[in-house]
Design a protein around this motif. Sequence first.
Motif, PDB file in Angstrom:
ATOM      1  N   GLN A 129      -6.765   4.813 -10.318  1.00 58.62           N
ATOM      2  CA  GLN A 129      -6.134   5.197 -11.578  1.00 58.62           C
ATOM      3  C   GLN A 129      -6.929   4.703 -12.780  1.00 58.62           C
ATOM      4  N   LEU A 130      -7.598   3.563 -12.646  1.00 62.69           N
ATOM      5  CA  LEU A 130      -8.466   3.103 -13.722  1.00 62.69           C
ATOM      6  C   LEU A 130      -9.657   4.037 -13.908  1.00 62.69           C
TER       7      LEU A 130
ATOM      8  N   ALA B 280      -2.293  11.732 -12.731  1.00 63.40           N
ATOM      9  CA  ALA B 280      -1.064  11.030 -12.391  1.00 63.40           C
ATOM     10  C   ALA B 280      -0.860  11.103 -10.882  1.00 63.40           C
ATOM     11  N   VAL B 281      -0.602   9.969 -10.255  1.00 63.03           N
ATOM     12  CA  VAL B 281      -0.474   9.903  -8.799  1.00 63.03           C
ATOM     13  C   VAL B 281       0.998   9.853  -8.413  1.00 63.03           C
ATOM     14  N   ARG B 282       1.371  10.708  -7.472  1.00 61.73           N
ATOM     15  CA  ARG B 282       2.719  10.658  -6.884  1.00 61.73           C
ATOM     16  C   ARG B 282       2.559  10.459  -5.388  1.00 61.73           C
TER      17      ARG B 282
ATOM     18  N   ASP C 256      -4.607  19.877 -22.576  1.00 60.03           N
ATOM     19  CA  ASP C 256      -3.879  19.057 -21.609  1.00 60.03           C
ATOM     20  C   ASP C 256      -4.733  18.906 -20.368  1.00 60.03           C
ATOM     21  N   THR C 257      -5.444  17.804 -20.280  1.00 60.68           N
ATOM     22  CA  THR C 257      -6.356  17.600 -19.154  1.00 60.68           C
ATOM     23  C   THR C 257      -5.719  16.762 -18.044  1.00 60.68           C
ATOM     24  N   SER C 258      -4.439  16.386 -18.216  1.00 66.22           N
ATOM     25  CA  SER C 258      -3.787  15.568 -17.197  1.00 66.22           C
ATOM     26  C   SER C 258      -3.482  16.408 -15.967  1.00 66.22           C
ATOM     27  N   ARG C 259      -3.537  15.771 -14.818  1.00 64.11           N
ATOM     28  CA  ARG C 259      -3.232  16.435 -13.556  1.00 64.11           C
ATOM     29  C   ARG C 259      -2.387  15.494 -12.719  1.00 64.11           C
ATOM     30  N   THR C 260      -1.648  16.075 -11.807  1.00 64.68           N
ATOM     31  CA  THR C 260      -0.865  15.281 -10.874  1.00 64.68           C
ATOM     32  C   THR C 260      -1.465  15.427  -9.486  1.00 64.68           C
TER      33      THR C 260
END
Length: 297
Positions: A115-116, A122-124, A89-93
């Motif tokens: 984001q591209l 993931a941006v919040r 899981d390499t996704s980050r927020t």
Amino acid sequence: MDPLPPLNALRAFEAVSRHMSFTRAADELGMTQSAVSYQIKLLEDRVGTPLFLRKPRQIVLSDVGGRLAPMIREAFATMREAVASLNGDTSRTLVINTLQTFAARWLVTRLGSFQLAHPDIAVRLVTAHTYVDFDREEVDVAIRVGTGPWPGLARHKLMDVRFTPMLSPSLAETIGGVKEPADILKLPILAPRDHWWPLWLNAAGLDPDALKNRPDHRMSAQALEAGMAIAGIGVGILTPEFYPSELALGQLIQPFDIICTDDTATHWLVYAESRRNAPQIRAFRNWILSQAGVEGG
């Protein structure tokens, strides 16, 4: 090498220091309040000094606790990222805190390119009118307006805040056009007590107190003032870089090239110094400094 304190004690300390509440930390950890207090006591016995100062109806970090808290938070963040990478899981927020106008008029129009370039992040985006507390709130970076420095925070200058009067063409036509700075004073002013107005009036060779007796209308964000200016309600004191499309379409006009800056209003990127090398912060820092036309740090 001395053994580490118990992990449960460190987890309890991290949660209490973030919430500044034993009760909320206990809820988050699924523990009783007494169990959290016991873990904090174990850690305090280990370091040999109180980590929190108990006051009526509140707790505050001691000097030692204040030094320890950001390092422990960073350590847990590093461990979470390490485990996530092992699980594939390499996704980050990335949580960004900023002012409403900067977010709406500058940042969101550019975020697509970030984001591209970083589809795994993931941006919040969170907007607020007050300074974020990195010690207690879940925020990675903030766009802050001021002068700094801010203890414990790394900062990078993004841009000076520039401002000048702007208005709708229809409002200008009500007095036959705005041809010289004094013509501005013939029109309704949206926020006459804004501290930018005396600076601009002085730069334009006018009395800086010329608007002193006008009704004290105020808006909570520059974006709202711009909307009213577009509607022809009055003259706004606005940042031209935030409204390029409105100027190009003729919804707003900038009648004069007199543009001022405010020494107390500079946009900065800030984040906890201890998290300088967090991957999502490093990626965003490099991107936004490039967007702002300044070199990275």
